[in-house]
Design an enzyme around this catalytic site. Structure first.
Site, short mmCIF file in Angstrom:
data_model
loop_
_atom_site.label_atom_id
_atom_site.label_comp_id
_atom_site.label_asym_id
_atom_site.label_seq_id
_atom_site.Cartn_x
_atom_site.Cartn_y
_atom_site.Cartn_z
N GLU A 164 0.71 -1.24 0.15
CA GLU A 164 0.10 -0.12 0.02
C GLU A 164 0.87 1.46 0.12
O GLU A 164 0.73 2.04 0.97
CB GLU A 164 -0.85 0.06 1.16
CG GLU A 164 -1.81 -1.34 1.05
CD GLU A 164 -2.91 -1.08 2.35
OE1 GLU A 164 -2.96 -0.20 3.18
OE2 GLU A 164 -3.89 -1.93 2.30
N GLU A 357 -5.40 -8.73 0.94
CA GLU A 357 -5.91 -8.14 2.20
C GLU A 357 -7.23 -8.11 2.08
O GLU A 357 -7.94 -7.29 1.08
CB GLU A 357 -5.28 -7.05 2.85
CG GLU A 357 -3.84 -7.18 3.43
CD GLU A 357 -3.27 -5.94 3.93
OE1 GLU A 357 -4.09 -5.04 4.70
OE2 GLU A 357 -2.08 -5.63 3.94
C1 BGC Z 1 -2.70 -2.63 5.94
C2 BGC Z 1 -2.75 -3.43 7.35
C3 BGC Z 1 -3.83 -3.12 8.26
C4 BGC Z 1 -5.10 -2.94 7.58
C5 BGC Z 1 -6.30 -2.63 8.63
C6 BGC Z 1 -4.13 -2.43 5.48
O1 BGC Z 1 -4.15 -0.95 5.14
O2 BGC Z 1 -2.05 -3.00 5.09
O3 BGC Z 1 -1.39 -3.05 7.77
O4 BGC Z 1 -3.63 -3.49 9.58
O5 BGC Z 1 -5.39 -2.40 6.50
O6 BGC Z 1 -6.23 -1.40 8.63
#
Ligand code: BGC
Length: 455
Positions: A164, A357
């Site tokens: 990101e 993610e």
């Molecule tokens: C990030 C993580 C973060 C997650 C939840 C993502 O933007 O890569 O490190 O914990 O979102 O906020």
């Protein structure tokens, strides 16, 4: 109704969020260490990642949990200052061997290691030398990349350069909500973006050059994904346009600011007009580096917004009407985003998709019976995965789904309040408890997604 054959079901975490051991075995400080230690740190309750989930000392215990959940892959990040304490000079063998042991333990248990080289913990010394403003960082990051690749690529196939860039540049240097909590000019932020893009492309080449087995290389961006109001052609086209739209205010968080140079070898439409001389062009040789081909498109996706302006200005609270479903940190629940994002990103950038993610923070605690009954996370993830499956039905190539996160951890500016894990962590005792969702996910994985469609 299952997912493609060989679909990768995984979970993720990141070094600073889980490891702790912030100054052990020769590790150097990162900007997150320095800035969370400051008395003026804006992080909730003044918390930091000094201990976090203590994962640095718990390789076997944590991998045993991954085994219990039946995951096929674990995405984790490497701490640059653990491997090269000042980010530039000598390698710290103990730091490197921690990751090597982790990889061994994963492989021994048939879990695919997926390495992210940079998940925001910039070595403090590199920051002191100008950090992303200093183009020398391209070479420093490259040396670090080569060190890690030489040490792990006999066992690691999946590599992600940056997690990101929208966030570590946007939140770190543009709106000041993440370390180093700065608010800098467009001119500086553009220069940093260029150095990130060049560091990315240079690292991709180094991974390919030194990897001991054929690598799968990507980065893991995030960004606004806009949903169509309905499924008419016009509405879909409008959502597609907004998903890749670019404006001078929200450029740093946008998809196209980062992905168009990498995949389309150009700045997004409108960028030159907005920034004029503040946006220097790359040379032809630099464009070649930036656009070095990748193997898949990683997407970190949590929610959509009905109005993109909201996201770019006040992210992340894109409420359209009162009473919409929200997670514990007010992120709007929009399962369709996994379908539309997979579709839009595949159409534009033409690479297989991997959700690197996705997940939710919920109000989880250990209940009287000693368990964590997180029905909301199960419902959330079922709905998101069903939508993701819709993309598979339309033959969009999907490589995998990596749930964020493996365990509760240090949630950056929110400290330990936000719990994203499939595994609950008691930060006082470090006791881990698999939540109901962890067992549920095990069944999803075992059925390659078929169980999602049983009511
Ligand atoms: C990030 C993580 C973060 C997650 C939840 C993502 O933007 O890569 O490190 O914990 O979102 O906020």
């Amino acid at each position: 109704m299952s997912f493609p054959k060989n679909f990768i079901w995984g979970v993720a975490g990141a070094a600073y969020q889980v490891e702790g051991a912030w100054n052990e075995d020769g590790k150097g400080p990162s900007i997150w260490d320095t800035y969370t230690h400051s008395r003026r740190s804006p992080v909730h309750h003044h918390e930091n990642g000094d201990v976090a989930c203590d994962s640095y000392h718990r390789i076997k215990e944590d991998v045993a949990l991954l085994v219990e959940m039946g995951v096929k892959a674990y995405r984790f990040s490497i701490s640059w200052p653990r491997v090269i304490p000042d980010g530039i000079g000598d390698v710290n063998p103990k730091g490197l061997s921690f990751y090597s042991e982790l990889v061994d333990e994963l492989i021994a248990n048939n879990i695919e290691p997926m390495v992210t080289l940079y998940h925001w913990d910039l070595p403090q010394h590199v920051f002191d030398k100008g950090g992303w403003l200093n183009s020398d960082i391209i070479g420093w990051f490259d040396k670090y990349t080569r060190t890690v690749v030489e040490a792990l690529s006999d066992r690691v196939t999946y590599w992600m350069t940056f997690n990101e860039p929208q966030c570590f540049i946007g939140l770190g240097y543009y709106n000041g909500s993440h370390a180093p909590f700065l608010n800098m000019s467009d001119r500086d932020v553009i220069l940093m973006s260029h150095n990130v893009l060049l560091a990315h492309g240079t690292a991709v080449r180094t991974i390919r050059k030194y990897a001991k087995k054929t690598p799968m290389v990507a980065f893991a961006p995030t960004g606004p994904s806009v949903l169509p109001k309905d499924e008419s052609e016009e509405a879909i086209e409008e959502a597609r346009r907004k998903t890749f739209e670019f404006n001078d205010f929200g450029y740093i968080l946008s998809n196209s600011w980062w992905a168009d140079p990498i995949f389309l070898r150009k700045f997004p439409d409108g960028a030159k007009e907005f920034f004029g001389d503040d946006l220097p062009d790359f040379t032809e040789e630099e464009w070649d580096i930036v656009s070095t081909p990748l193997d898949f498109y990683g997407c970190n996706i949590y929610f959509s917004m009905k109005s993109k302006e909201d996201f770019l200005i006040t992210a992340p609270k894109p409420l359209e009407k009162t009473g919409e479903g929200l997670t514990a940190i007010d992120w709007i629940i929009t399962p369709e985003v996994l379908y539309w994002s997979a579709k839009f990103f595949y159409e534009r950038y033409k690479l297989p998709i991997m959700i690197t993610e996705n997940g939710c923070a919920m109000c989880d605690w250990v209940m009287l019976d000693g368990k964590v009954h997180d029905a909301q996370r199960i419902d959330f993830t079922t709905k998101y995965l069903r939508e993701y499956h819709r993309a598979a039905e339309e033959n969009i190539p999907l490589l995998g789904y990596i749930h964020w996160s493996f365990m509760d951890n240090f949630e950056w500016g929110l400290g330990y309040d936000a719990r994203f894990g499939l595994v609950h962590v008691d930060y006082y005792t470090q006791k881990r408890t698999l939540k109901d969702s962890a067992y549920w996910y095990r069944d999803v994985i075992a059925s390659n997604g078929e169980s999602l469609f049983k009511d």
